[in-house]
Write an enzyme that holds these catalytic residues in place. Structure first.
Site, PDB file in Angstrom:
ATOM      1  N   GLN A 154       4.749  -1.625   0.904  1.00 51.28           N
ATOM      2  CA  GLN A 154       5.802  -2.308   1.635  1.00 51.28           C
ATOM      3  C   GLN A 154       6.467  -3.390   0.792  1.00 51.28           C
ATOM      4  OE1 GLN A 154       4.545  -5.522   4.290  1.00 51.28           O
ATOM      5  NE2 GLN A 154       5.379  -4.357   5.979  1.00 51.28           N
ATOM      6  N   GLY A 155       7.771  -3.272   0.587  1.00 50.39           N
ATOM      7  CA  GLY A 155       8.503  -4.299  -0.150  1.00 50.39           C
ATOM      8  C   GLY A 155       9.287  -5.194   0.793  1.00 50.39           C
ATOM      9  N   TYR A 156       8.624  -6.139   1.427  1.00 50.13           N
ATOM     10  CA  TYR A 156       9.289  -7.061   2.368  1.00 50.13           C
ATOM     11  C   TYR A 156       9.342  -8.477   1.795  1.00 50.13           C
ATOM     12  CZ  TYR A 156       9.147  -3.787   6.401  1.00 50.13           C
ATOM     13  OH  TYR A 156       9.323  -2.753   7.265  1.00 50.13           O
ATOM     14  N   SER A 157       8.161  -9.136   1.726  1.00 48.41           N
ATOM     15  CA  SER A 157       8.120 -10.558   1.354  1.00 48.41           C
ATOM     16  C   SER A 157       8.640 -10.775  -0.056  1.00 48.41           C
ATOM     17  CB  SER A 157       6.682 -11.081   1.427  1.00 48.41           C
ATOM     18  OG  SER A 157       6.215 -11.035   2.740  1.00 48.41           O
ATOM     19  N   GLU A 162       2.753  -2.490  12.503  1.00 49.96           N
ATOM     20  CA  GLU A 162       1.760  -3.181  11.678  1.00 49.96           C
ATOM     21  C   GLU A 162       0.935  -4.125  12.544  1.00 49.96           C
ATOM     22  OE1 GLU A 162       1.345  -5.508   7.459  1.00 49.96           O
ATOM     23  OE2 GLU A 162       3.156  -5.869   8.611  1.00 49.96           O
ATOM     24  N   SER A 198       0.864  -4.836  -0.753  1.00 44.62           N
ATOM     25  CA  SER A 198      -0.497  -4.298  -0.849  1.00 44.62           C
ATOM     26  C   SER A 198      -0.485  -2.948  -1.541  1.00 44.62           C
ATOM     27  CB  SER A 198      -1.103  -4.130   0.542  1.00 44.62           C
ATOM     28  OG  SER A 198      -1.146  -5.367   1.191  1.00 44.62           O
TER      29      SER A 198
END
Lengths: 391, 352
Positions: free
Chosen positions: A122-125, A240, A157
């Site tokens: 996941q590329g969010y933060s 999530e 992660s």
């Protein structure tokens, strides 16, 4: 607890699951990836895994039935048989594609994701966008039929094992911050992507930083409309939270704590005879069983097409609070084993150090506990929005 | 019997009717000042059929079981009241389980009032601590809730049995002042009282579990109302030029109340379903629900007073009614620590 509360149909279903596992699963198959995959296919055919996904996409398309789900979970756990593939692909990407994806995206990504053939990160933060995620600045521009992505993601992660990333990037720089974001799918192994692992206090290093420098992905790998990425990601985040908030996980953690208590001694006597420990364990169990019962109610209400107000927003922080109390009790049970450094592969009770330290990560991943409290207060209880945060 | 942690259509309809009726009868401001503020409550509950709610349909009841009484207890807790009619309904069910047909008709129509007498002092609430015994009964049972003269006493006896004692010369109530004004407490004085044992197998555990679940439900109802009042207050009370609910410190306090209180309801429901199904773990579920729900309820009600500031600390403002109700449920039938120890023992912890 719980087995005594089932109908005849559920008892028959449990027998059926047991019979299936007895003929189809032997623990030594766990070491053989092909055997595991074949077992999962048979379990899907029987309707035991991926119950919420259509048959055509690799699911088993079963009506919602929380008791059946719980029976499957219990029986598979007892037989040590593999259940659904773990990870963000199954818990977040596949449900999001099911809701927002094009037919082509669904066909291409959902079946191999459910089969565990492709894994996701996941590329969010971003370094400057944590709790205030919508302020993110990673940029994507459409150039010659491709998105060109530049930016810096963090807390991703397992990025080093991922085949694909799902990424939030700013595509409409002129729009207000929530409306300028799009949800993109990006192949992980390609030029321009650099991955650095971050060592955590638990000793593990599954979080990563990911740098994107002129990374390309086809124009049609956007999920939802341009600028709709925030809304699309809310579905994903809800999944999530549900995963992090899984009550079955809390029960499994509590049962592990009970087994630790069965092994340990306090003042030369079995720890479970200690009156103070007994009080703490039952106090915790009250929270665990309330959480499980609440989740069951949410599933049943969901099956009726209702969403009980507030309850869903409580799941994640409740699981976090339970893991925190498990950690505190475990510290007391570990005694002097708490003092020794535990290598990640240890088989002694020192391995509980991982849980003790790792429980703190749970309070951060998927929205910190203070952000959860804001969401509960503002969306659940209807208290006034924080004007600064809404901008 | 449903095992679901959910409401059937019938149950939801019943809960709605009870809620509306109780709400229409209660004047919280009068109650807060210690004035009569729930007149006609018992009669209304009788009219709604509450006395026979826990009886099976074959015994002329509505078949909603203990779960039906839990829905009533939630509503009573939410409106800071209590009623002997609920006790009577439970007594009718226990008499039916024990095969004592004589009193059931009177109880099931609300014509006869029953009171339950368990505590022998110093925390002797649970069936394994009862000592009362003999050809005839002589002794005292304390903290017996009965707001009007009862016709029948269901009394805990040695060996976890239940005895039935008719009100009369050998069995009389002495009123005490209670902390929770919604019920009158009494001492039951027994002098050579005649009695008969209910059922062939001891039913004390059934009664104690059911009362534990009802206490948990009432505490939950009270705490959910205290939370609701606190949220409403935070939305309307203004300081520093804005509603106090806009301040993050208070938001987080209110969120933490919701985090503890909201899920607890479903543990109570689970325990009631187990009781109705006569599941083997019924006593353990009841002990867990009583300990948990009353603990989180007291904590939430205390937090509600803090969230209100000065007004919450005044007698005229009804918030203290819910705190008192939660405190009553906490101490009634033995404090949570006793119930936790019961739950630990029932799980067989520390026995190899």
């Amino acid at each position: 607890m719980g087995e005594g509360l089932q109908t005849e149909a559920h008892r028959a279903f449990r027998d059926e699951v047991r019979a299936f596992l007895a003929t189809e699963w032997r623990p030594e198959m766990a070491r053989n990836a092909a055997a595991v995959a074949a077992f999962r296919r048979r379990a899907v055919e029987q309707g035991y895994l991926y119950r919420g996904f259509p048959r055509a996409l690799g699911g088993s398309e079963q009506p919602t039935d929380p008791l059946r789900l719980e029976i499957i979970r219990q029986e598979f756990a007892m037989a040590r048989a593999p259940r659904e593939v773990t990870g963000l692909g199954v818990s977040m990407v596949a449900p999001t594609l099911l809701e927002w994806g094009t037919e082509e995206q669904k066909q291409r990504f959902i079946p191999p994701t459910l089969a565990g053939e492709i894994t996701w990160a996941q590329g969010y933060s971003e370094p400057g966008s944590g709790s205030d995620l919508a302020s993110l600045v990673t940029k994507a521009e459409l150039v010659d039929g491709e998105w060109v992505v530049n930016g810096h993601k963090i807390w991703t992660s397992n990025a080093f094992r991922a085949d694909w990333f799902f990424v939030l990037a700013r595509t409409e720089p002129a729009a207000p911050k929530h409306q300028g974001i799009s949800y993109l799918l990006i192949q992980a192994r390609q030029p321009g992507i650099e991955i650095k692992r971050i060592r955590q206090i638990s000793g593990k290093a599954d979080f990563c930083e990911v740098f994107f420098e002129a990374v390309r992905t086809p124009a049609d790998l956007i999920v939802g409309e341009r600028g709709a990425g925030w809304t699309v990601s809310r579905t994903t985040l809800k999944h999530e939270r549900n995963m992090v908030g899984s009550a079955a996980g809390a029960r499994e953690l509590f049962d592990r704590l009970l087994r630790l208590a069965e092994r340990r001694r306090i003042d030369g006597r079995p720890a479970l005879e200690d009156p103070v420990l007994r009080q703490r364990l039952v106090t915790l169990e009250g929270f665990v069983e309330s959480h499980i019962a609440s989740n069951e109610h949410q599933l049943l209400a969901g099956a009726r097409g209702e969403e009980p107000p507030l309850l869903g927003q409580l799941n994640k922080i409740t699981s976090t609070n339970i893991a925190d109390e498990v950690a505190q009790i475990a510290m007391d049970l570990m005694g002097e084993d708490l003092l020794r450094a535990a290598d990640p592969d240890t088989r002694s009770d020192a391995k509980w150090q991982q849980q003790v330290l790792g429980s703190l990560g749970l309070a951060i991943a998927g929205g910190t506990s203070n952000i959860q409290r804001n969401v509960i207060a503002e969306r659940g209880l209807g208290l006034p929005r924080d004007e600064g945060a809404a901008q | 019997v449903s095992s679901a942690v959910d409401l059937s259509d019938d149950e939801r309809a019943f809960a709605d009717v009870v809620e509306r009726r109780v709400r229409s009868l209660v004047d919280l401001v009068k109650l807060a000042r210690g004035e009569p503020g729930a007149e006609g409550l018992d009669a209304a509950l009788v009219e709604l059929g509450v006395p026979s709610v826990a009886l099976g349909e074959d015994s002329g009841g509505s078949g909603l079981g203990l779960f039906g009484l839990v829905l009533i207890a939630e509503a009573l807790g939410r409106h800071a009241v209590a009623s002997d009619v609920v006790t009577g309904a439970l007594a009718a069910r226990l008499l039916a389980e024990g095969g004592a047909s004589g009193w059931i008709d009177g109880l099931a129509t609300g014509g006869v009032r029953a009171a339950v007498a368990l505590n022998e002092g110093e925390g002797a609430w649970a069936p394994d601590t009862w000592r009362l015994d003999g050809e005839r009964l002589t002794g005292a049972k304390r903290e017996v809730a009965a707001s009007a003269p009862a016709g029948l006493f269901v009394v805990g006896l040695a060996g976890g049995r239940l005895g039935l004692v008719e009100a009369g010369a050998g069995a009389r109530l002495e009123a005490l002042d209670g902390m929770d004004a919604s019920r009158r407490l009494n001492v039951l004085e027994l002098r050579d009282a005649e009695y008969r044992v209910l059922g062939t197998a001891p039913l004390g555990e059934r009664l104690f579990s059911a009362l534990s679940v009802l206490a948990a439900a009432e505490a939950w109802g009270a705490a959910s109302r205290a939370l609701e009042m606190s949220v409403d207050y935070a939305k309307t009370r203004r300081q520093f030029g804005r509603p106090i609910g806009a301040f993050q410190a208070l938001k987080h306090q209110l969120a933490d109340m919701a985090i503890e209180i909201s899920p607890a309801r479903f543990l109570v429901w689970r325990a009631a379903r187990a009781w109705d199904a006569e599941a083997p773990e019924t006593s353990r579920w009841a002990a867990l629900a009583k300990a948990h729900a009353t603990s989180v309820a007291v904590r939430a009600c205390r937090a509600a007073v803090r969230a209100h500031g000065g007004v919450g600390y005044t007698q005229d403002y009804p918030l203290h009614l819910f705190l008192r109700k939660a405190m009553h449920a906490y101490a009634d039938l033995g404090a949570p620590a006793r119930h936790r120890e019961r739950a630990a023992a029932l799980a067989g912890w520390g026995q190899g």
